[in-house]
Design a protein around this motif. Sequence first.
Motif, PDB file in Angstrom:
ATOM      1  N   UNK A  25      -4.298  21.541  15.905  1.00  0.00           N
ATOM      2  CA  UNK A  25      -5.093  20.523  15.213  1.00  0.00           C
ATOM      3  C   UNK A  25      -5.718  21.079  13.947  1.00  0.00           C
ATOM      4  N   UNK A  26      -5.297  22.299  13.558  1.00  0.00           N
ATOM      5  CA  UNK A  26      -5.785  22.948  12.352  1.00  0.00           C
ATOM      6  C   UNK A  26      -7.312  23.073  12.437  1.00  0.00           C
ATOM      7  N   UNK A  27      -8.021  22.567  11.441  1.00  0.00           N
ATOM      8  CA  UNK A  27      -9.485  22.700  11.445  1.00  0.00           C
ATOM      9  C   UNK A  27     -10.180  21.356  11.652  1.00  0.00           C
ATOM     10  N   UNK A  28      -9.467  20.410  12.211  1.00  0.00           N
ATOM     11  CA  UNK A  28     -10.034  19.089  12.435  1.00  0.00           C
ATOM     12  C   UNK A  28     -11.175  19.168  13.456  1.00  0.00           C
ATOM     13  N   UNK A  29     -12.359  18.648  13.133  1.00  0.00           N
ATOM     14  CA  UNK A  29     -13.496  18.773  14.059  1.00  0.00           C
ATOM     15  C   UNK A  29     -13.483  17.751  15.195  1.00  0.00           C
ATOM     16  N   UNK A  30     -12.502  16.836  15.192  1.00  0.00           N
ATOM     17  CA  UNK A  30     -12.442  15.815  16.234  1.00  0.00           C
ATOM     18  C   UNK A  30     -10.989  15.475  16.518  1.00  0.00           C
ATOM     19  N   UNK A  31     -10.663  15.315  17.794  1.00  0.00           N
ATOM     20  CA  UNK A  31      -9.330  14.856  18.161  1.00  0.00           C
ATOM     21  C   UNK A  31      -9.446  13.933  19.361  1.00  0.00           C
ATOM     22  N   UNK A  32      -8.364  13.208  19.631  1.00  0.00           N
ATOM     23  CA  UNK A  32      -8.322  12.255  20.736  1.00  0.00           C
ATOM     24  C   UNK A  32      -7.422  12.809  21.835  1.00  0.00           C
ATOM     25  N   UNK A  33      -7.850  12.691  23.074  1.00  0.00           N
ATOM     26  CA  UNK A  33      -7.010  13.003  24.240  1.00  0.00           C
ATOM     27  C   UNK A  33      -6.883  11.710  25.031  1.00  0.00           C
ATOM     28  N   UNK A  34      -5.654  11.161  25.105  1.00  0.00           N
ATOM     29  CA  UNK A  34      -5.491   9.849  25.721  1.00  0.00           C
ATOM     30  C   UNK A  34      -4.557   9.883  26.915  1.00  0.00           C
ATOM     31  N   UNK A  35      -4.909   9.069  27.924  1.00  0.00           N
ATOM     32  CA  UNK A  35      -4.096   8.964  29.122  1.00  0.00           C
ATOM     33  C   UNK A  35      -4.842   8.219  30.209  1.00  0.00           C
ATOM     34  N   UNK A  36      -4.112   7.767  31.224  1.00  0.00           N
ATOM     35  CA  UNK A  36      -4.748   6.959  32.263  1.00  0.00           C
ATOM     36  C   UNK A  36      -5.712   7.753  33.135  1.00  0.00           C
ATOM     37  N   UNK A  37      -5.647   9.090  33.064  1.00  0.00           N
ATOM     38  CA  UNK A  37      -6.544   9.911  33.876  1.00  0.00           C
ATOM     39  C   UNK A  37      -7.638  10.575  33.044  1.00  0.00           C
ATOM     40  N   UNK A  38      -7.801  10.162  31.793  1.00  0.00           N
ATOM     41  CA  UNK A  38      -8.804  10.804  30.936  1.00  0.00           C
ATOM     42  C   UNK A  38     -10.207  10.712  31.524  1.00  0.00           C
ATOM     43  N   UNK A  39     -10.514   9.614  32.203  1.00  0.00           N
ATOM     44  CA  UNK A  39     -11.862   9.468  32.768  1.00  0.00           C
ATOM     45  C   UNK A  39     -12.141  10.515  33.838  1.00  0.00           C
ATOM     46  N   UNK A  40     -11.082  11.007  34.479  1.00  0.00           N
ATOM     47  CA  UNK A  40     -11.274  11.990  35.542  1.00  0.00           C
ATOM     48  C   UNK A  40     -11.757  13.338  35.038  1.00  0.00           C
ATOM     49  N   UNK A  41     -11.733  13.557  33.728  1.00  0.00           N
ATOM     50  CA  UNK A  41     -12.211  14.833  33.190  1.00  0.00           C
ATOM     51  C   UNK A  41     -13.406  14.644  32.259  1.00  0.00           C
ATOM     52  N   UNK A  42     -14.009  13.468  32.270  1.00  0.00           N
ATOM     53  CA  UNK A  42     -15.204  13.236  31.444  1.00  0.00           C
ATOM     54  C   UNK A  42     -16.307  14.226  31.805  1.00  0.00           C
ATOM     55  N   UNK A  43     -16.608  14.354  33.088  1.00  0.00           N
ATOM     56  CA  UNK A  43     -17.697  15.229  33.519  1.00  0.00           C
ATOM     57  C   UNK A  43     -17.418  16.678  33.134  1.00  0.00           C
ATOM     58  N   UNK A  44     -16.183  17.124  33.318  1.00  0.00           N
ATOM     59  CA  UNK A  44     -15.845  18.521  33.018  1.00  0.00           C
ATOM     60  C   UNK A  44     -15.933  18.799  31.521  1.00  0.00           C
ATOM     61  N   UNK A  45     -15.484  17.866  30.691  1.00  0.00           N
ATOM     62  CA  UNK A  45     -15.600  18.056  29.243  1.00  0.00           C
ATOM     63  C   UNK A  45     -17.059  18.025  28.814  1.00  0.00           C
ATOM     64  N   UNK A  46     -17.857  17.195  29.473  1.00  0.00           N
ATOM     65  CA  UNK A  46     -19.283  17.174  29.188  1.00  0.00           C
ATOM     66  C   UNK A  46     -19.948  18.499  29.522  1.00  0.00           C
ATOM     67  N   UNK A  47     -19.572  19.072  30.658  1.00  0.00           N
ATOM     68  CA  UNK A  47     -20.129  20.364  31.061  1.00  0.00           C
ATOM     69  C   UNK A  47     -19.745  21.473  30.091  1.00  0.00           C
TER      70      UNK A  47
END
Length: 220
Positions: free
Chosen positions: A102-124
């Motif tokens: 993603x080079x030096x981009x400060x934001x990217x999107x991760x998309x998929x039907x299971x993305x909600x299952x890793x919300x807590x882990x990414x928050x941590x």
Amino acid sequence: MTSSPIPTRVVLLTGPSGSGKSSLAARTGLPVLRLDDFYKEGDDPTLPLVAGGSDIDWDSPRSWDADAAVAAIADLCRTGRTTVPVYDIATSSRVGREAFDIDRTPLFVAEGIFAADIVARCGELGVLADALCLRGRPSVTFRRRLARDLREGRKSVGFLLRRGWRLMRAERGIVARQTGLGAYPCGKEEALGRVAAAAAGRCRTPRTSQPAAAGRPSSP
């Protein structure tokens, strides 16, 4: 005195299969990590089956490698690059690996039907900018999903029809589950607005909740 580099964060984009996640992610103009590439392979003995049937339940989070997905997101946020599997849905197999940068981009999107299952882990991990769940009319989602899956030859026609009817009936429960895991439910235009806000540094990190039990993504 030099300023500190802007930390890289991720917008997790989820929603029922066929809700338009991929097309919306492309509209953001940001790098997009395809979380579907982290599916388990078809011969994995841990794959779950649809209750009362013999079909593999590809809509269960147990059909997906959450640990590998989180590791890839952490690598991207830390170094701007990672290596991801190349997954062929039609054969339910990983057919290679490729570099994702993603080079030096400060934001990217991760998309998929299971993305909600890793919300807590990414928050941590401190890398979560926002988590969004696309929602719409189940009948529209059904038609869009079936047309896409038939066009791409993802599975047999019989399998796609059985899965399609099952998901249409379960769609409201799927959205409720993803929302309960911390994803904000919204339509496409509102989602684009929230992504733009995150890109401008006005992150609206969602409140995360306790993960739901593994298994079916919707209420009975």
